[in-house]
Scaffold this motif. Structure first.
Motif, PDB file in Angstrom:
ATOM      1  N   GLU A  85       0.996  -1.126   0.075  1.00 40.53           N
ATOM      2  CA  GLU A  85       0.097   0.189   0.017  1.00 40.53           C
ATOM      3  C   GLU A  85       0.923   1.244  -0.054  1.00 40.53           C
ATOM      4  O   GLU A  85       0.554   2.568  -0.420  1.00 40.53           O
ATOM      5  CB  GLU A  85      -0.814  -0.061   1.254  1.00 40.53           C
ATOM      6  N   GLY A  86       1.930   1.402   0.560  1.00 38.71           N
ATOM      7  CA  GLY A  86       2.822   2.433   0.701  1.00 38.71           C
ATOM      8  C   GLY A  86       3.414   2.601  -0.661  1.00 38.71           C
ATOM      9  O   GLY A  86       3.358   3.802  -1.153  1.00 38.71           O
ATOM     10  N   ALA A  87       3.866   1.463  -1.527  1.00 38.80           N
ATOM     11  CA  ALA A  87       4.195   1.571  -2.836  1.00 38.80           C
ATOM     12  C   ALA A  87       3.087   2.417  -3.838  1.00 38.80           C
ATOM     13  O   ALA A  87       3.429   3.128  -4.522  1.00 38.80           O
ATOM     14  CB  ALA A  87       4.908   0.496  -3.358  1.00 38.80           C
ATOM     15  N   ARG A  88       1.726   1.984  -3.547  1.00 36.62           N
ATOM     16  CA  ARG A  88       0.802   2.328  -4.360  1.00 36.62           C
ATOM     17  C   ARG A  88       0.445   3.772  -4.030  1.00 36.62           C
ATOM     18  O   ARG A  88       0.416   4.655  -4.877  1.00 36.62           O
ATOM     19  CB  ARG A  88      -0.341   1.568  -4.077  1.00 36.62           C
ATOM     20  N   LEU A  89       0.698   4.254  -2.726  1.00 35.06           N
ATOM     21  CA  LEU A  89       0.571   5.728  -2.457  1.00 35.06           C
ATOM     22  C   LEU A  89       1.605   6.623  -3.183  1.00 35.06           C
ATOM     23  O   LEU A  89       1.204   7.674  -3.690  1.00 35.06           O
ATOM     24  CB  LEU A  89       0.344   6.140  -0.960  1.00 35.06           C
ATOM     25  N   ARG A  90       2.999   6.001  -3.114  1.00 35.36           N
ATOM     26  CA  ARG A  90       4.034   6.735  -3.672  1.00 35.36           C
ATOM     27  C   ARG A  90       3.743   7.024  -5.143  1.00 35.36           C
ATOM     28  O   ARG A  90       3.843   7.967  -5.839  1.00 35.36           O
ATOM     29  CB  ARG A  90       5.197   6.150  -3.442  1.00 35.36           C
ATOM     30  N   SER A  91       3.294   5.592  -5.693  1.00 35.48           N
ATOM     31  CA  SER A  91       2.812   6.182  -7.333  1.00 35.48           C
ATOM     32  C   SER A  91       1.818   7.305  -7.533  1.00 35.48           C
ATOM     33  O   SER A  91       1.860   7.644  -8.575  1.00 35.48           O
ATOM     34  CB  SER A  91       2.384   4.752  -7.922  1.00 35.48           C
TER      35      SER A  91
END
Length: 437
Positions: free
Chosen positions: A303-309
């Protein structure tokens, strides 16, 4: 029988039947013991008389006279009667020589027989045989049987009447409770009048009132839920119809691509809402789903990677290993909802933390937004509950996201709550029982 007779009748019948069986068995045992002891007493007396008469006969050389209608005394030698103590019994056949008590019939009546041996100087042997009538014993046994035949049914009637009265008095509060529940009908706000005391019936009334309270609360929640769900479901449908009618009545006011864009967005919102409703319905019906081991750190890092995108500043340095026993799809959905809630309210940054203290997996999702007031921190976990500043369609969602988070934590054996973030905004905290290899 359970459908034909009331509980009062059945209890009275069973209690009376049990008492009657016990009394009948006791009466029969009493009569048997009474007769046995009376016969034994007559046999002992006959043995004592035989011994005494044998001693007198040995001393005097002849059988002493003895007149009694209930006693037969014979002097026998070699199985033949050589003398009788009472001439009225001279014609009676020889009685059995019995070292132990024996019962015989003489002139149609029962007698118990005992004997005593006399050694003769000529090396012969004579026997004094005494038979005592059992007519008195039989009369006493019959009198006792008649008395018990009257007493046992009378006792059964008394027990039946007493049981009927006691059971009726005991069931009277239950009948009042039944009548109160019958009168309640479709109005679960009413309650049962609990009888005084602390017995089982009073406990039943208290439990009934608690159940009615839960039903009343569940009914209110269901009505509110149906009302909110109906409103939320009508909104996207109304928006689609509104844009479609505008396109029909004023073709130049909108383009096909614009109409398709609106329909697609509202249909997606409607799909999300229906999906959330179906998920909550399954949780309400089944309670638990497919329990498996789930790595929370993997879900949070994804989820953190998705928010960064999406251009959101994410701090995932506090994410450590943690594993829980939960439904993978439901847990992933809950984590996604929690992170999305933080993204919607964050000004610029979101922080993700996962810890495991050995018994509990702790998840923190922080944002630097405006935070949640204390009075709203429990309310926002209810279904279709949204704060006033979160009712915008583009930002607020349907009001089911945090409800799914709370239900996911519940079915996994944990809790969800809101607090204050170190970033200045809100902190969503999940506590779940952890598992280890």
């Amino acid at each position: 029988m359970g459908r034909r007779w009331s509980l009062r009748v059945r209890i009275t019948g069973v209690a009376t039947a049990v008492v009657l069986v016990v009394l009948v068995v006791g009466a029969l045992a009493f009569l048997a013991v009474l007769q046995s002891m009376s016969v034994a007493a007559q046999a002992t007396t006959a043995a004592q008389q035989a011994t005494q008469i044998a001693a007198d006969t040995r001393a005097t050389g002849r059988l002493p006279p003895f007149e009694a209608d209930e006693v037969v005394i014979q002097l026998q030698r070699d199985g033949q009667v050589v003398a009788v103590a009472d001439d009225d019994f001279a014609g009676i056949a020889p009685l059995p020589v019995a070292a132990e008590a024996a019962t015989v019939r003489v002139a149609g009546q029962r007698y118990v027989v005992r004997s005593s041996e006399i050694a003769l100087p000529s090396a012969g042997v004579e026997h004094v045989v005494v038979a005592r009538s059992l007519e008195g014993v039989d009369d006493a046994t019959r009198a006792a049987a008649v008395l018990l035949a009257v007493a046992v049914p009378a006792a059964g009637v008394f027990v039946a009447a007493l049981t009927w009265i006691v059971v009726g008095r005991s069931l009277r509060p239950v009948e009042r409770i039944r009548a109160d529940v019958e009168r309640i009908g479709d109005d679960p706000s009413r309650r049962v009048d609990a009888p005084p005391g602390r017995d089982e019936v009073a406990g039943l009334a208290v439990t009934m009132n608690r159940m009615l309270g839960r039903l009343d609360q569940a009914r209110s929640v269901q009505r509110q839920f149906v009302s909110d769900a109906s409103h939320e479901l009508r909104s996207p449908v109304a928006a689609i119809r509104q844009h479609a009618q505008v396109a029909l009545l004023h073709p130049g006011a909108t383009s096909l691509s614009g109409l398709a864009e609106v329909v697609d967005a509202e249909a997606a919102r409607l799909e999300d809402l229906v999906s959330d409703l179906l998920l909550l319905a399954r949780l309400d019906e089944r309670g638990t789903l497919n329990q498996q081991e789930v790595d929370l750190d993997d879900l949070l890092l994804a989820e953190g990677a998705r928010l960064r995108s999406l251009g959101v500043q994410v701090d995932a340095s506090g994410v450590g290993p943690a594993r829980v026993l939960a439904d993978p799809a439901l847990t992933a959905r809950a984590v996604r909802n929690a992170v999305e809630n933080a993204r919607r309210h964050a000004r610029s940054a979101v922080a993700l933390t996962v810890r495991d203290d050995g018994a509990t997996a702790l998840v923190w999702i922080d944002d630097d937004g405006p935070g949640v007031p204390v009075e709203d921190r429990e309310r926002v976990f209810r279904r279709f509950e949204r704060r006033d500043d979160a009712r915008d369609r583009d930002r607020g969602g349907t009001g089911l996201g945090l409800a799914i988070v709370a239900e996911s934590a519940r079915v996994a054996g944990g809790t969800a709550r809101l607090g204050v973030s170190q970033l200045g905004g809100a902190r969503l905290e999940l506590r779940l029982p952890s598992v280890h290899d």
